[in-house]
Design a protein around this motif. Structure first.
Motif, PDB file in Angstrom:
ATOM      1  N   ARG A  46       0.815  -1.221   0.000  1.00 21.18           N
ATOM      2  CA  ARG A  46       0.000   0.000   0.000  1.00 21.18           C
ATOM      3  C   ARG A  46       0.845   1.267   0.000  1.00 21.18           C
ATOM      4  NH1 ARG A  46      -2.918  -0.369   5.871  1.00 21.18           N
ATOM      5  NH2 ARG A  46      -3.615   1.722   5.448  1.00 21.18           N
ATOM      6  N   ARG A  47       2.091   1.149   0.491  1.00 18.96           N
ATOM      7  CA  ARG A  47       2.949   2.344   0.568  1.00 18.96           C
ATOM      8  C   ARG A  47       3.859   2.496  -0.659  1.00 18.96           C
ATOM      9  NH1 ARG A  47       4.070   4.236   6.455  1.00 18.96           N
ATOM     10  NH2 ARG A  47       1.901   4.640   6.997  1.00 18.96           N
ATOM     11  N   ARG A  75      -8.340  -6.942   4.565  1.00 22.34           N
ATOM     12  CA  ARG A  75      -9.284  -7.270   5.635  1.00 22.34           C
ATOM     13  C   ARG A  75      -9.814  -8.688   5.522  1.00 22.34           C
ATOM     14  NH1 ARG A  75     -13.220  -2.287   4.590  1.00 22.34           N
ATOM     15  NH2 ARG A  75     -12.909  -3.156   2.510  1.00 22.34           N
ATOM     16  N   ALA A 102      -8.558  -7.662  10.432  1.00 27.06           N
ATOM     17  CA  ALA A 102      -9.890  -7.057  10.350  1.00 27.06           C
ATOM     18  C   ALA A 102     -10.251  -6.387  11.668  1.00 27.06           C
ATOM     19  CB  ALA A 102     -10.924  -8.109   9.973  1.00 27.06           C
ATOM     20  N   ASP A 103      -9.239  -6.059  12.460  1.00 27.52           N
ATOM     21  CA  ASP A 103      -9.503  -5.379  13.729  1.00 27.52           C
ATOM     22  C   ASP A 103      -8.486  -4.270  13.905  1.00 27.52           C
ATOM     23  OD1 ASP A 103     -10.591  -6.381  16.956  1.00 27.52           O
ATOM     24  OD2 ASP A 103      -9.537  -4.553  16.449  1.00 27.52           O
ATOM     25  N   SER A 104      -8.950  -3.039  13.674  1.00 27.76           N
ATOM     26  CA  SER A 104      -8.012  -1.923  13.688  1.00 27.76           C
ATOM     27  C   SER A 104      -7.594  -1.546  15.101  1.00 27.76           C
ATOM     28  CB  SER A 104      -8.623  -0.715  12.979  1.00 27.76           C
ATOM     29  OG  SER A 104      -9.807  -0.339  13.636  1.00 27.76           O
ATOM     30  N   ARG A 105      -8.254  -2.108  16.109  1.00 26.06           N
ATOM     31  CA  ARG A 105      -7.894  -1.732  17.477  1.00 26.06           C
ATOM     32  C   ARG A 105      -6.714  -2.533  18.000  1.00 26.06           C
ATOM     33  NH1 ARG A 105     -12.961  -2.452  20.810  1.00 26.06           N
ATOM     34  NH2 ARG A 105     -13.307  -4.095  19.294  1.00 26.06           N
TER      35      ARG A 105
ATOM     36  N   PHE B  68       1.307   4.755  15.206  1.00 33.84           N
ATOM     37  CA  PHE B  68       1.412   5.255  13.835  1.00 33.84           C
ATOM     38  C   PHE B  68       2.846   5.523  13.390  1.00 33.84           C
ATOM     39  CE2 PHE B  68      -2.765   6.313  15.452  1.00 33.84           C
ATOM     40  CZ  PHE B  68      -3.606   5.904  14.429  1.00 33.84           C
ATOM     41  N   GLY B 215     -18.976  -1.033   3.624  1.00 31.67           N
ATOM     42  CA  GLY B 215     -17.629  -1.560   3.432  1.00 31.67           C
ATOM     43  C   GLY B 215     -16.573  -0.517   3.117  1.00 31.67           C
ATOM     44  N   ARG B 217     -13.427   1.591   3.613  1.00 33.06           N
ATOM     45  CA  ARG B 217     -12.211   1.232   4.344  1.00 33.06           C
ATOM     46  C   ARG B 217     -11.898   2.242   5.442  1.00 33.06           C
ATOM     47  NH1 ARG B 217      -8.188  -1.864   3.658  1.00 33.06           N
ATOM     48  NH2 ARG B 217      -9.290  -2.705   1.886  1.00 33.06           N
ATOM     49  N   SER B 245     -16.117   2.233  16.141  1.00 32.96           N
ATOM     50  CA  SER B 245     -14.909   1.409  16.203  1.00 32.96           C
ATOM     51  C   SER B 245     -15.194   0.043  16.845  1.00 32.96           C
ATOM     52  CB  SER B 245     -13.851   2.207  16.970  1.00 32.96           C
ATOM     53  OG  SER B 245     -12.914   1.386  17.532  1.00 32.96           O
ATOM     54  N   HIS B 246     -16.089   0.023  17.829  1.00 36.30           N
ATOM     55  CA  HIS B 246     -16.468  -1.255  18.452  1.00 36.30           C
ATOM     56  C   HIS B 246     -17.297  -2.099  17.512  1.00 36.30           C
ATOM     57  CE1 HIS B 246     -15.539  -1.260  22.895  1.00 36.30           C
ATOM     58  NE2 HIS B 246     -14.947  -0.188  22.425  1.00 36.30           N
ATOM     59  N   PRO B 249     -14.922  -3.099  13.631  1.00 33.33           N
ATOM     60  CA  PRO B 249     -13.478  -3.050  13.923  1.00 33.33           C
ATOM     61  C   PRO B 249     -12.585  -3.074  12.687  1.00 33.33           C
ATOM     62  CG  PRO B 249     -14.421  -5.184  14.527  1.00 33.33           C
ATOM     63  CD  PRO B 249     -15.562  -4.291  14.190  1.00 33.33           C
ATOM     64  N   ASP B 250     -13.132  -3.470  11.532  1.00 35.99           N
ATOM     65  CA  ASP B 250     -12.279  -3.512  10.340  1.00 35.99           C
ATOM     66  C   ASP B 250     -12.215  -2.173   9.609  1.00 35.99           C
ATOM     67  OD1 ASP B 250     -14.910  -3.666   9.559  1.00 35.99           O
ATOM     68  OD2 ASP B 250     -14.526  -5.006   7.876  1.00 35.99           O
ATOM     69  N   VAL B 251     -12.940  -1.172  10.105  1.00 36.46           N
ATOM     70  CA  VAL B 251     -12.903   0.143   9.462  1.00 36.46           C
ATOM     71  C   VAL B 251     -11.842   1.010  10.147  1.00 36.46           C
ATOM     72  CG1 VAL B 251     -14.238   2.239   8.996  1.00 36.46           C
ATOM     73  CG2 VAL B 251     -15.340  -0.006   8.856  1.00 36.46           C
ATOM     74  N   GLU B 252     -11.042   1.692   9.349  1.00 33.05           N
ATOM     75  CA  GLU B 252     -10.074   2.629   9.930  1.00 33.05           C
ATOM     76  C   GLU B 252     -10.795   3.946  10.168  1.00 33.05           C
ATOM     77  OE1 GLU B 252      -6.447   3.218   7.697  1.00 33.05           O
ATOM     78  OE2 GLU B 252      -6.179   1.046   7.497  1.00 33.05           O
ATOM     79  N   HIS B 291      -5.928   4.199  18.717  1.00 35.76           N
ATOM     80  CA  HIS B 291      -5.764   3.622  17.373  1.00 35.76           C
ATOM     81  C   HIS B 291      -6.457   4.449  16.292  1.00 35.76           C
ATOM     82  CE1 HIS B 291      -9.587   2.373  18.980  1.00 35.76           C
ATOM     83  NE2 HIS B 291     -10.006   2.226  17.749  1.00 35.76           N
ATOM     84  N   ASP B 362      -0.668   5.655   1.104  1.00 30.78           N
ATOM     85  CA  ASP B 362      -0.871   4.689   2.182  1.00 30.78           C
ATOM     86  C   ASP B 362      -2.007   3.734   1.839  1.00 30.78           C
ATOM     87  OD1 ASP B 362      -0.244   3.575   4.671  1.00 30.78           O
ATOM     88  OD2 ASP B 362      -1.929   4.611   5.613  1.00 30.78           O
ATOM     89  N   TRP B 363      -2.394   3.747   0.593  1.00 26.87           N
ATOM     90  CA  TRP B 363      -3.379   2.759   0.180  1.00 26.87           C
ATOM     91  C   TRP B 363      -3.173   2.456  -1.297  1.00 26.87           C
ATOM     92  CZ3 TRP B 363      -5.239  -1.295   1.587  1.00 26.87           C
ATOM     93  CH2 TRP B 363      -6.282  -1.925   0.913  1.00 26.87           C
TER      94      TRP B 363
END
Lengths: 261, 376
Positions: A46-47, A75, A102-105, B68, B215, B217, B245-246, B249-252, B291, B362-363
Motif C-alpha cells: 500500500r505504501r 481485511r 480485520a480489527d483496527s484496534r 502510527f 464496506g 475502508r 470502532s467497536h 473493527p475492520d474500518v479505519e 488507534h 498509504d493505500w
C-alpha cells in the motif's frame, strides 16, 4: 559450515528481518540495513508508489536486499490475494507476507482467512509467509498448504511487550518442520535473543527499531542479539534446574560400590 | 441500537455539572490508566484537566508514535461542485449566498487532478455541496472512476447517501468517507440547518454507520468546532468514534477537528474556541482512542499545525484550495479561508525537519473492494 537459512532459492545469513514503516524518513533504511547486516526487509504494498522518485519507498532499499512485500490493509483473504498479485505486478518479486487484519484496534491477524490466502497464493506460485496468531493446528495447515515459513506474533503489533506468547511459539518451534519466524511485539534486543534461543529461525522487528531514539544503532543492537541467541541455540543451552545440585549427591553411594556389578 | 439511542442516554444527564466536578486527582488517575471509559474522557476535557496539558501531551505523543510511527499521511481536498440546496447558516455554500456555482466537467476534473498529482499527492478528498440534481451519485461515480487514474486513495465528502449508493461508489473506486455531524446538540443542529434535507439530524448521524456497513475502508467524523458547547461536542464525537470502532473493527476511523473559519456571508461563531481548548480536545481524543487517526486541515495556521504534530496528528491536508476548479484557475470563492497556504513541497520539507516522514501513499486501490463485493 555456515549457519544459513534457506528459503526458496535465497540464502539468508542474517536472521534479523526488518520492517520499513514508522521511520521518520525512508532515508534511514539503507543505514539500518547496512549497520545491522539485515538482508530481508518487509514492505507494505500500500505504501509503494512506483510513480514517485523521491518518495518511492523501493528506491531507498539496497539492491542486494531480499524484498518481502506484505499485504497490510487486507481485511480478508480475497483482498490479501489481490494485493499479493499487485506486488508481483509491481516487480516486487515472488515473496509475500500475508497480513489479514480485520480489527483496527488490536491489529490481531485473522488466522482463518490467512490460511485461505496461503492456500490460494501457494498455488499461484508465491513463496508465502503467513503472519499469524501462534496456534499449532493452524500452523500445521499452513505448512501443509505449502507456506515457506510461519510468522507467529510475540505480542500485538507495535506494543513492544516482548514474547508474551512464548509457550505457544515454543510448541510451534518444537512441532513444525518449517521455519518459525517471530514477528511483532519484540521490543528489546534481549527479547529477540530470547526468541532465537528458543529456536526461532529468524525474528522480524519494525516498531522497536523505527521508533527508537537512534534507529540505526538499535538495529545494530538487534542484529547482535539475534546472533547471540542463535549461537546459544546451536550450542545447546544448559538445562535449567530449580534446585541447586548438591556437591555430595544423595545417590553418590551407588558410584562408590560398583565393583560387584 | 443506533448511535442516536446512545446519545439519548446521555442527554438526560447533566454533563456540564459533571464536568465541573472533576479534581486534579481524578485527572492523574485517568492518566495512569491504559483503557479509558467515557467518564474518563469527560475528565480529560474538564476544566480540571486544563492544568495538566503537558502530562496529557507526553502520553499522547507516546501513544501516537507507538500506533502510527513517525509518519504523517498527506492528502489534498478537491472541490468538484458547490451547488447546494441547504442553508447551513455558517457555510459559504449556503443556498442563499450569492456565489458563482460550478460543477467540474470531466475535462476540468482532469486538469485539477493533473495539477494535484504533480505535487506528489496520491490521497484525494473529493468534496461537493449537497445537491442530488447537480452532484448526483451518478456524477460522483463518474468522477471517482476518472480519479482512479490519478490517485491511489479516494475519499468522499459529499451529501449523505444510502448504503446501496455507498456500495456503488466503493465499487467505482472510493475507499473513504468523511462526514461531519457539524453539531451533535440536536437543538443547535436545528438552528444551524433551518431548511433543506440536511435538517434531518438523525439521517446525518447514521451516515458514517451506513458507510461502515457498505464496506468503506476509512471513515472520518467530526464536529465543526465553534457551533456548540465544545466540551459536550467533543464528548459526543469521541463516543461516536468509539461506537463505530467497536461495531466495525475492520474500518479505519479518523476524527477531524475542523474549527470554524471566516467565510462568505455573515455569521457570528457561537462558541469560538482557543488554541488551548483545541489542544485539550485533541489530546483527549488520542488518549481515549489510541488507534484512531486524527486529521488536521489547512483551516489551522501553519505554525499551529507544526506544533500539533507531536500531539496525536496522523493525517494532514497540504496545498489546499477550497474553490471549485481552484487548482488550475485561481479565481473563485472557497468554502472557507485556508490559513496554512504552504505548498505540498513546503509541508513535506517541514515534516522532514520535524523528524516526520511525509507519507504520500498509504493505500493501493484493489479492484472489487468493499465488503459487499468481497462476499462478506
Amino acid at each position: 559450515m555456515d549457519d544459513q537459512l534457506i528459503i526458496g532459492n535465497k540464502r539468508i545469513f542474517n536472521r534479523l528481518f526488518v520492517g520499513s514503516g514508522k521511520y521518520s524518513s525512508n532515508r534511514l533504511i539503507p543505514h539500518i540495513m547496512q549497520e545491522s547486516g539485515s538482508q530481508v526487509i518487509t514492505v507494505a504494498v500500500r505504501r509503494v508508489d512506483l510513480e514517485s522518485t523521491e518518495e518511492n519507498l523501493l528506491n531507498h532499499i539496497p539492491a542486494a536486499a531480499i524484498l518481502m512485500p506484505n499485504t497490510s490493509g487486507a481485511r480478508n483473504a480475497g483482498e490479501a490475494v489481490r494485493i499479493a498479485k499487485l506486488a508481483r505486478a509491481m516487480g516486487c518479486g515472488n515473496w509475500i507476507k500475508i497480513e489479514v487484519i480485520a480489527d483496527s484496534r488490536y491489529l490481531l491477524p485473522d488466522n482463518q482467512d490467512t490460511l485461505k490466502a496461503t492456500e490460494i497464493l501457494v498455488t499461484e506460485g508465491f513463496t508465502v509467509f503467513p503472519y499469524m496468531r501462534p496456534e499449532l493446528m493452524t500452523a500445521r495447515r499452513m505448512r501443509d498448504a505449502g507456506a515457506s515459513a510461519v510468522m507467529p506474533l510475540g505480542a500485538p503489533i507495535g506494543t513492544n511487550q516482548g514474547l508474551k506468547t512464548r509457550e505457544l511459539i515454543k510448541i510451534m518451534i518444537d512441532e513444525i518442520d518449517i521455519p518459525v519466524i517471530v514477528d511483532a511485539g519484540i521490543g528489546k534486543p534481549s527479547e529477540a535473543a530470547e526468541a532465537m534461543e528458543l529456536g526461532a529461525a529468524a525474528v522480524l522487528v519494525n516498531t522497536a527499531i523505527a521508533t527508537a531514539g537512534n534507529p540505526v544503532e538499535m538495529a545494530a543492537a538487534f542484529s547482535l542479539a539475534v546472533k547471540a541467541g542463535r549461537k546459544a541455540y546451536l550450542a545447546g543451552t544448559a538445562p535449567v534446574f530449580h534446585l541447586a545440585q548438591a556437591s555430595s549427591p544423595l545417590t553418590g553411594f551407588l558410584d562408590k560400590d560398583n565393583g560387584d556389578l | 441500537m443506533s448511535f442516536y439511542d446512545l446519545i439519548q442516554h446521555y442527554r438526560g444527564q447533566n454533563l456540564s455539572e459533571y464536568l465541573y466536578g472533576f479534581t486534579d486527582r481524578d485527572i492523574l488517575r485517568v492518566l495512569c490508566k491504559n483503557r479509558l471509559s467515557p467518564e474518563d474522557f469527560l475528565a480529560l476535557i474538564s476544566p480540571a484537566a486544563a492544568g495538566h496539558l503537558e502530562k496529557m501531551a507526553v502520553k499522547a505523543h507516546e501513544l501516537t508514535i507507538r500506533h502510527f510511527g513517525k509518519a504523517i499521511v498527506l492528502f489534498a481536498p478537491m472541490y468538484i461542485a458547490n451547488y447546494c440546496v441547504n442553508q447551513c447558516v455558517y457555510c459559504s455554500f449556503n443556498h442563499q449566498n450569492q456565489l458563482e456555482r460550478k460543477r467540474l466537467s470531466i475535462e476540468e476534473f482532469q486538469q485539477e487532478a493533473i495539477k494535484i498529482s504533480a505535487s506528489g499527492i496520491r490521497h484525494i478528498l473529493l468534496l461537493t455541496g449537497e445537491s442530488r440534481t447537480e452532484s448526483s451519485p451518478e456524477y460522483i461515480e463518474e468522477i471517482v472512476t476518472e480519479a482512479k487514474r490519478y490517485f491511489s486513495s479516494i475519499t468522499l465528502e459529499i451529501c449523505p447517501l444510502s448504503r446501496d449508493e455507498y456500495e456503488s461508489l466503493i465499487y467505482s473506486g472510493a475507499d473513504g468517507l468523511t462526514i461531519y455531524q457539524e453539531v451533535y446538540d440536536e437543538n443547535v443542529y436545528k438552528l444551524m440547518h433551518p431548511f433543506g434535507p440536511k435538517r434531518n439530524y438523525r439521517y446525518r448521524l447514521d451516515t458514517p454507520e451506513r458507510a461502515c456497513m457498505a464496506g468503506m475502508r476509512t471513515v472520518g467524523i467530526g464536529a465543526l468546532l465553534g457551533l456548540g458547547e465544545w466540551r459536550t461536542e467533543a464528548f459526543f464525537t469521541a463516543l461516536h468514534a468509539q461506537y463505530l470502532s467497536h461495531k466495525y473493527p475492520d474500518v479505519e476511523l479518523s476524527i477531524s477537528l475542523p474549527r470554524i473559519r471566516p467565510h462568505t456571508g455573515s455569521f457570528d461563531i457561537p462558541y469560538a474556541i482557543g488554541d488551548r481548548e483545541f489542544v485539550q480536545i485533541m489530546l483527549a481524543f488520542r488518549l481515549f482512542l489510541p488507534h484512531v487517526g486524527i486529521t488536521i486541515s489547512t483551516r489551522e495556521r501553519a505554525e499551529f499545525r507544526d506544533n500539533l504534530l507531536g500531539l496525536g496528528v496522523t493525517r494532514m491536508s497540504a496545498g489546499s484550495i477550497t474553490a471549485v476548479g481552484g487548482y488550475s484557475n485561481k479565481n473563485g470563492n472557497g468554502q472557507f479561508q485556508v490559513s496554512d497556504g504552504r505548498s505540498v513541497d513546503e509541508v513535506r520539507q517541514m515534516l522532514y525537519q520535524k523528524g516526520y516522514q511525509p507519507v504520500f501513499k498509504d493505500w493501493q486501490y484493489i479492484q472489487e473492494g468493499g465488503r459487499h463485493f468481497a462476499g462478506n
